[in-house]
Design a protein around this motif. Structure first.
Motif, PDB file in Angstrom:
ATOM      1  N   UNK A  80       0.882  -1.198  -0.037  1.00  0.00           N
ATOM      2  CA  UNK A  80      -0.181   0.008   0.013  1.00  0.00           C
ATOM      3  C   UNK A  80       0.930   1.131   0.075  1.00  0.00           C
ATOM      4  N   UNK A  81       1.924   1.250   0.807  1.00  0.00           N
ATOM      5  CA  UNK A  81       2.644   2.341   1.003  1.00  0.00           C
ATOM      6  C   UNK A  81       3.612   2.675  -0.568  1.00  0.00           C
ATOM      7  N   UNK A  82       4.001   1.628  -0.821  1.00  0.00           N
ATOM      8  CA  UNK A  82       4.627   1.717  -2.346  1.00  0.00           C
ATOM      9  C   UNK A  82       3.713   2.150  -3.280  1.00  0.00           C
ATOM     10  N   UNK A  86       5.980  -1.755   8.652  1.00  0.00           N
ATOM     11  CA  UNK A  86       7.148  -2.410   7.872  1.00  0.00           C
ATOM     12  C   UNK A  86       8.204  -2.976   8.730  1.00  0.00           C
ATOM     13  N   UNK A  87       8.820  -2.053   9.463  1.00  0.00           N
ATOM     14  CA  UNK A  87      10.358  -2.056   9.876  1.00  0.00           C
ATOM     15  C   UNK A  87      10.118  -3.111  10.961  1.00  0.00           C
ATOM     16  N   UNK A  88       9.405  -3.518  11.660  1.00  0.00           N
ATOM     17  CA  UNK A  88       9.598  -4.222  12.629  1.00  0.00           C
ATOM     18  C   UNK A  88       9.565  -5.886  12.130  1.00  0.00           C
ATOM     19  N   UNK A  89       9.021  -6.179  10.830  1.00  0.00           N
ATOM     20  CA  UNK A  89       9.187  -7.517  10.431  1.00  0.00           C
ATOM     21  C   UNK A  89       9.945  -7.722   9.287  1.00  0.00           C
ATOM     22  N   UNK A  90      10.108  -6.585   8.611  1.00  0.00           N
ATOM     23  CA  UNK A  90      11.198  -6.445   7.161  1.00  0.00           C
ATOM     24  C   UNK A  90      11.840  -5.168   7.187  1.00  0.00           C
ATOM     25  N   UNK A  91      12.767  -5.033   7.963  1.00  0.00           N
ATOM     26  CA  UNK A  91      13.513  -3.955   7.929  1.00  0.00           C
ATOM     27  C   UNK A  91      14.378  -3.384   6.593  1.00  0.00           C
ATOM     28  N   UNK A  92      14.527  -4.478   5.887  1.00  0.00           N
ATOM     29  CA  UNK A  92      15.224  -4.136   4.671  1.00  0.00           C
ATOM     30  C   UNK A  92      14.303  -3.615   3.657  1.00  0.00           C
ATOM     31  N   UNK A  93      13.054  -4.066   3.759  1.00  0.00           N
ATOM     32  CA  UNK A  93      12.057  -3.388   2.750  1.00  0.00           C
ATOM     33  C   UNK A  93      11.685  -2.015   3.327  1.00  0.00           C
ATOM     34  N   UNK A  94      11.530  -1.774   4.673  1.00  0.00           N
ATOM     35  CA  UNK A  94      11.272  -0.466   5.037  1.00  0.00           C
ATOM     36  C   UNK A  94      12.422   0.415   4.694  1.00  0.00           C
ATOM     37  N   UNK A 140      14.185   0.343   2.030  1.00  0.00           N
ATOM     38  CA  UNK A 140      13.890   0.631   0.602  1.00  0.00           C
ATOM     39  C   UNK A 140      12.703   1.818   0.435  1.00  0.00           C
ATOM     40  N   UNK A 141      11.754   1.604   1.150  1.00  0.00           N
ATOM     41  CA  UNK A 141      10.716   2.518   1.116  1.00  0.00           C
ATOM     42  C   UNK A 141      11.237   3.976   1.664  1.00  0.00           C
ATOM     43  N   UNK A 186      17.390   2.270  10.462  1.00  0.00           N
ATOM     44  CA  UNK A 186      17.193   0.960   9.875  1.00  0.00           C
ATOM     45  C   UNK A 186      18.306   0.243   9.299  1.00  0.00           C
ATOM     46  N   UNK A 187      19.289   1.228   8.940  1.00  0.00           N
ATOM     47  CA  UNK A 187      20.621   0.569   8.190  1.00  0.00           C
ATOM     48  C   UNK A 187      21.204  -0.801   8.932  1.00  0.00           C
ATOM     49  N   UNK A 188      21.319  -0.625  10.118  1.00  0.00           N
ATOM     50  CA  UNK A 188      21.943  -1.761  10.852  1.00  0.00           C
ATOM     51  C   UNK A 188      21.043  -3.038  10.493  1.00  0.00           C
ATOM     52  N   UNK A 189      19.639  -3.072  11.053  1.00  0.00           N
ATOM     53  CA  UNK A 189      18.781  -4.085  10.977  1.00  0.00           C
ATOM     54  C   UNK A 189      18.510  -4.781   9.372  1.00  0.00           C
TER      55      UNK A 189
END
Length: 471
Positions: free
Chosen positions: A54-56, A92-100, A102-103, A139-142
């Protein structure tokens, strides 16, 4: 107790989920922003991936838009961006920090397109983007990117920073980049610096005769140097930092102070003093050189020359009536000597020829007795247009020195009415009421009008200024 009709969470919850859902849908009808928020909340229930989708979709729609955003649309647009940013971090960040990650990057990359079609003089959009950048650092670390891949991404941000949306990116990413990533980023930037095209003879010169391609090349060179100095900073490479400045630039006091401060932190005080000395010929008497002077004094202390440092603190206080230097000077004196120094300093201020600077200093120190004496004995120097200083003085003096406070307030009232500053009439009316309150505590006005006589004088001189009297 609150009525059952009061709008609060408890009373609304009592309506029941079904009725609340009906009301929410009704309120969302015709409100696109509300509908997007509801969809986000619903998507978040099934996991971060649905919320991310939805965010994307929303970010893509914003990036594609071409409509100019006038001042009336900026606030709701900024609120929309903030909803997306907050949803990225919450859903998004809690379960998918990489995707967060990117967003958030996508959001920041949209800045040039957004600012090309709006005026963010209010700073609302910029504030959202600054928070998005800070979140990116979180989020860069996670996100667990490899150092090489993260270096490539940071490199892209550094060279595509038209509106400063990536300012501070290197410092934010220093830890996740690590030594390997920092080295890779540095190498890429150094290679880019060597391949910058020389200005060519193309059409289009500005008013100073510089070609547009030359301006572009200079701007790009500044960006690269800024990035390389940022890398040197995160690596603790003082010499690398200094190497990016020419000899002429090192003679600029602000640049010299930057270099010297880094040398000082590295325990290289003698070299720090040498760096500062290079810029000394460029210093003009009375020029504002806060950083250069501050670093020089710190360097004198580091070199074991505390007496010289103290002498400079006092000289700078005396020259500029700078309370910061006076406090630092007093703090380093032994007991009893500090009290004597403060008395000497405040006496110096009270005799200073610049009345406004002296009053500002005494009011903010604070030294109410001396401030009151200054006002009473030098009343003719009161400038009613210095409302910041006079408001502060009146506030400090009203309890113990009501006459001096009254004179400060009257100066502002007189200035406002004589100059017919309509926008200040409400403030002047409030000052007049304060004068009335203070007047009850003044036993002797001396050769000055008491409050009743002062009001009569104002009515005679400014009786037709109804906006003041009615305020």
């Amino acid at each position: 107790m609150a009525s059952e009709k009061t709008l609060n969470a408890k009373n609304l919850a009592a309506l029941g989920a079904e009725r609340l859902a009906e009301l929410v849908l009704e309120l969302a009808t015709g409100n696109a922003a509300a509908k997007r928020l509801l969809r986000l909340e619903l998507a978040s229930r099934t996991g971060g991936s649905d919320a991310a989708l939805e965010i994307r979709k929303r970010l893509i729609a914003i990036a594609k838009a071409k409509t100019f955003l006038d001042w009336r649309k900026i606030k709701p647009f900024a609120r929309d961006l903030e909803v997306q940013r907050a949803a990225i971090m919450a859903h998004v960040a809690p379960s998918a920090p990489g995707e967060a990650f990117e967003l958030l990057w996508r959001m920041l990359a949209m800045v040039p397109g957004i600012f090309d079609r709006c005026d963010d003089s209010s700073g609302l959009i910029g504030a959202v983007m600054r928070q998005a950048l800070a979140d990116l650092g979180t989020l860069a670390g996670p996100a667990a990117w490899s150092p090489a891949m993260l270096a490539d991404r940071v490199y892209g941000g550094v060279i595509d920073n038209k509106y400063g949306q990536f300012n501070g990116l290197i410092e934010l990413m220093a830890k996740p980049l690590g030594g390997e990533g920092q080295a890779s980023l540095k190498s890429q930037l150094e290679n880019l610096a060597t391949t910058l095209p020389s200005p060519s003879n193309t059409k289009g010169a500005n008013e100073y005769g510089l070609r547009l391609d030359e301006l572009s090349a200079r701007g790009r060179a500044r960006e690269i140097r800024r990035a390389l100095t940022d890398i040197a900073d995160v690596q603790g490479d003082v010499d690398g930092y200094a190497a990016h400045f020419s000899a002429a630039e090192r003679a600029v006091p602000a640049v010299a102070a930057d270099i010297a401060e880094r040398l000082l932190k590295a325990g290289r005080a003698a070299e720090a003093m040498a760096a500062l000395t290079v810029a000394e010929p460029a210093i003009r008497p009375g020029s504002p050189l806060d950083d250069w002077q501050r670093v020089r004094i710190d360097t004198l202390d580091a070199l074991g020359r505390p007496d010289d440092a103290q002498a400079e603190r006092w000289a700078l206080f005396a020259r500029d009536l700078d309370a910061t230097y006076l406090r630092a000077h007093i703090k380093r004196l032994p007991d009893f000597d500090d009290e004597e120094a403060e008395i000497r300093a405040l006496d110096y201020v009270a005799r200073h020829p610049d009345f406004n600077r002296a009053l500002a200093f005494l009011a903010n120190w604070p030294a109410p007795d001396l401030a009151a004496k200054l006002i009473v004995t030098r009343q003719g120097e009161l400038d009613g247009n210095q409302y910041d200083i006079l408001n502060r003085a009146a506030e400090v003096l009203e309890n113990r020195h009501p006459l001096a406070a009254t004179l400060a307030l009257r100066a502002m009232i007189d200035f406002t009415l004589i100059k017919a500053r309509h926008t200040r009439y409400a403030h002047a009316a409030r000052h007049l009421q304060t004068c009335a309150d203070l007047g009850r505590h003044i036993a002797d006005f001396g050769d000055r009008r008491d409050h009743a006589a002062y009001v009569a004088h104002l009515r005679l001189a400014h009786g037709r200024k109804a906006a003041f009297w009615d305020a």
